[in-house]
Design a protein around this motif. Sequence first.
Motif, mmCIF file in Angstrom:
data_model
loop_
_atom_site.group_PDB
_atom_site.id
_atom_site.type_symbol
_atom_site.label_atom_id
_atom_site.label_comp_id
_atom_site.label_asym_id
_atom_site.label_seq_id
_atom_site.Cartn_x
_atom_site.Cartn_y
_atom_site.Cartn_z
ATOM 1 N N ILE A 470 0.924 -1.261 -0.041
ATOM 2 C CA ILE A 470 0.012 -0.054 -0.151
ATOM 3 C C ILE A 470 0.995 1.298 0.006
ATOM 4 N N SER A 471 0.701 2.220 -0.893
ATOM 5 C CA SER A 471 1.562 3.505 -1.063
ATOM 6 C C SER A 471 0.736 4.339 -0.350
ATOM 7 N N SER A 472 -0.535 4.419 -0.188
ATOM 8 C CA SER A 472 -1.346 5.617 0.579
ATOM 9 C C SER A 472 -1.134 5.415 2.070
ATOM 10 N N LYS A 473 -0.581 6.688 2.619
ATOM 11 C CA LYS A 473 -0.466 6.801 4.109
ATOM 12 C C LYS A 473 -1.978 6.911 4.578
ATOM 13 N N ARG A 474 -2.829 7.437 4.077
ATOM 14 C CA ARG A 474 -4.198 7.257 4.783
ATOM 15 C C ARG A 474 -4.956 5.985 4.774
ATOM 16 N N LEU A 475 -4.529 5.209 3.554
ATOM 17 C CA LEU A 475 -5.140 3.718 3.652
ATOM 18 C C LEU A 475 -4.275 2.897 4.568
ATOM 19 N N LYS A 476 -3.067 3.176 4.863
ATOM 20 C CA LYS A 476 -2.124 2.427 5.757
ATOM 21 C C LYS A 476 -2.730 2.546 7.162
ATOM 22 N N ARG A 477 -3.100 3.812 7.540
ATOM 23 C CA ARG A 477 -3.503 4.033 8.709
ATOM 24 C C ARG A 477 -4.803 3.328 9.137
ATOM 25 N N ALA A 478 -5.530 3.380 7.785
ATOM 26 C CA ALA A 478 -6.875 2.910 8.102
ATOM 27 C C ALA A 478 -7.013 1.376 8.263
ATOM 28 N N VAL A 479 -5.934 0.615 7.851
ATOM 29 C CA VAL A 479 -6.032 -0.753 7.797
ATOM 30 C C VAL A 479 -4.950 -1.171 9.218
ATOM 31 N N SER A 480 -4.741 -0.565 10.106
ATOM 32 C CA SER A 480 -3.999 -0.915 11.333
ATOM 33 C C SER A 480 -4.577 -1.670 12.083
ATOM 34 N N ALA A 481 -4.059 -3.099 12.254
ATOM 35 C CA ALA A 481 -4.757 -4.188 13.071
ATOM 36 C C ALA A 481 -5.063 -3.701 14.529
ATOM 37 N N GLN A 482 -4.335 -2.982 15.037
ATOM 38 C CA GLN A 482 -4.739 -2.245 16.398
ATOM 39 C C GLN A 482 -6.320 -2.076 16.799
ATOM 40 N N LYS A 483 -6.968 -1.488 15.474
ATOM 41 C CA LYS A 483 -8.308 -0.975 15.314
ATOM 42 C C LYS A 483 -9.226 -2.084 15.714
ATOM 43 N N ILE A 484 -8.800 -3.222 15.690
ATOM 44 C CA ILE A 484 -9.692 -4.504 15.781
ATOM 45 C C ILE A 484 -9.997 -5.103 17.343
ATOM 46 N N ILE A 485 -9.268 -4.612 18.177
ATOM 47 C CA ILE A 485 -9.128 -4.810 19.587
ATOM 48 C C ILE A 485 -10.144 -3.567 20.251
ATOM 49 N N SER A 486 -11.201 -4.132 20.903
ATOM 50 C CA SER A 486 -12.106 -3.149 21.534
ATOM 51 C C SER A 486 -11.667 -3.114 22.959
ATOM 52 N N ARG A 487 -10.998 -2.132 23.272
ATOM 53 C CA ARG A 487 -10.695 -1.609 24.734
ATOM 54 C C ARG A 487 -11.893 -1.763 25.749
ATOM 55 N N LYS A 488 -13.167 -1.219 25.231
ATOM 56 C CA LYS A 488 -14.301 -1.221 25.764
ATOM 57 C C LYS A 488 -14.654 -2.566 26.183
ATOM 58 N N ALA A 489 -14.628 -3.314 25.244
ATOM 59 C CA ALA A 489 -15.094 -4.858 25.420
ATOM 60 C C ALA A 489 -14.236 -5.613 26.334
ATOM 61 N N LEU A 490 -13.000 -5.371 26.202
ATOM 62 C CA LEU A 490 -12.086 -5.959 27.315
ATOM 63 C C LEU A 490 -12.341 -5.549 28.772
ATOM 64 N N ALA A 491 -12.654 -4.037 28.966
ATOM 65 C CA ALA A 491 -12.892 -3.624 30.293
ATOM 66 C C ALA A 491 -14.320 -4.243 30.744
ATOM 67 N N LYS A 492 -15.173 -4.700 30.096
ATOM 68 C CA LYS A 492 -16.499 -5.160 30.504
ATOM 69 C C LYS A 492 -16.058 -6.716 30.536
ATOM 70 N N LEU A 493 -15.142 -7.455 30.342
ATOM 71 C CA LEU A 493 -15.001 -8.856 30.252
ATOM 72 C C LEU A 493 -15.188 -9.561 31.279
ATOM 73 N N GLU A 494 -16.148 -10.738 31.209
ATOM 74 C CA GLU A 494 -16.505 -11.428 32.670
ATOM 75 C C GLU A 494 -15.431 -12.520 32.424
ATOM 76 N N GLU A 495 -15.532 -13.097 33.668
ATOM 77 C CA GLU A 495 -14.467 -14.164 34.049
ATOM 78 C C GLU A 495 -15.015 -15.180 33.278
#
Length: 513
Positions: A470-495
Amino acid sequence: MSDFDAEVTDHKCRSILEMPTREARRFLLKQKSYCKFDLPEYFCFDGLLKGIDRVLEGKSISELRSKSPGPRDFDDVNHLILDNKDGRHAWRPQQLIHPALYVSLVHHITDTKHWRKIRTRFAKFRKNPNICCLSMPVESLEKTTDKAEQIRQWWSAVEQESLSLALDYKYIIHSDITDCYSQIYTHSIAWAIHTKTTAKKKENRYNHSLLGNIIDDHIQDMRHGQTNGIPQGSVLMDLIAEMVLGYADLKLTQRINKLGIENYKILRYRDDYRIFVNNPQDGEQILKCLTEVMIGLGLKLNPSKTHLSDQVVRSSIKEDKIDWMCRKQSDESLQKHLLIIHNHSVKYPNGGSLMRALSEFHKRIYSLKKHPRVMPLVSIIVDIAYCNPRTYSVCVAILTKLISLIDPIEEKVVIVEKIKTRFSELPNTGHMQIWLQRISLLFAPEIDFDEPLCRLINDNAQQVWNSDWISSKRLKRAVSAQKIISRKALAKLEEVESPEKVELFAAKAEYVS
């Protein structure tokens, strides 16, 4: 509208083929359409897909990529998770398609002109009322999930319709295609959409305005230039597989018509066929026609799963399901109950009834406050999961409950490490690692796993798919894998995993072959 479409509408869901262009695009860009296989709830793809959708709106991905090297120059553009099918040597490759290529392909398919062409072709594929495709992707119009509605459709349209057809037919033939998705010839997609004659014309072979060639190019970009096989694990690829299999239905109709056979019914759920006839010779001729059609598409029927029976009712229900209904299903003792399930798992490995049995066991123990002998139960569950990989999600849900009954935390960590060591004996256990991490996150987040999706939790630099093309910087930012982790869901995770989620995992397994 076909009979099946009418049934879908009656049950407040709709086939993707009933959707106008923009609705089809929205449906394919839902996170559960992008990733069908089970992952813990903190994996969320909605934001990622929406961001890429905005970047690619009105643009061609060719404008945002380098000419050389391109995506097909890399063998890790998609993220591959190999699911062990039998605890031994059989594998089902599930893939998280590179999201930029996925969204780009969705945009092309749901272009107004292209979507009209697809719907027209499927209408032709489905003209023969004696061959019923029952596996088109559907969207729920109620509060139930799309996955749950697809499950209900399988039960209603395949199992129940098969039982009903026992009144009309004396024989049933079962067959399916060997490794269907991994064997689909990508050039055959253009044959399906445009006809083989049109697609193979010299001037059309490299005509990039033809939708079939666009799909073919995208899939080759996802698969290191390979022309055999399509990625497994998304609704989009289910739809593309249906294009080829629908084309096969059309070719099969033409061959059967030439033979003059009229008294038959075929139910097809993806690559699984049920052929109903009153004359076994007709059945053999239809099976021969089907074999010839598959050979012409580079596919082949699975001989070990092809058989004829004159017990239509008995053969309409999966053997493991009938066996489970007929045997003792539980015991007052939790350990004996689990051993009954273990015995069933040995006799029918990876069966849908096994998932159902484990789900019922989870319900039974969900409210348990204590148990004097937790470790034997843990050991039995781990052994079931080890030999029955499709049960990972349900077994892990049970383990979350059992391990919650153990004190102190140090002992819980020891158990997780033991399970991890046991599974290290198997190759390619990334999917199990994802679920093991789900167990340990709340009390031992420091436990290390090799699977890249696991490492995303604590590593902001972790890559999941290769984006070097990918040559587009904007598209490279958009495909960042870190975006698939929901920190909100992690905070609410039940044992402990809830019975509702386990029920869905189990139900899903009853229609997945």
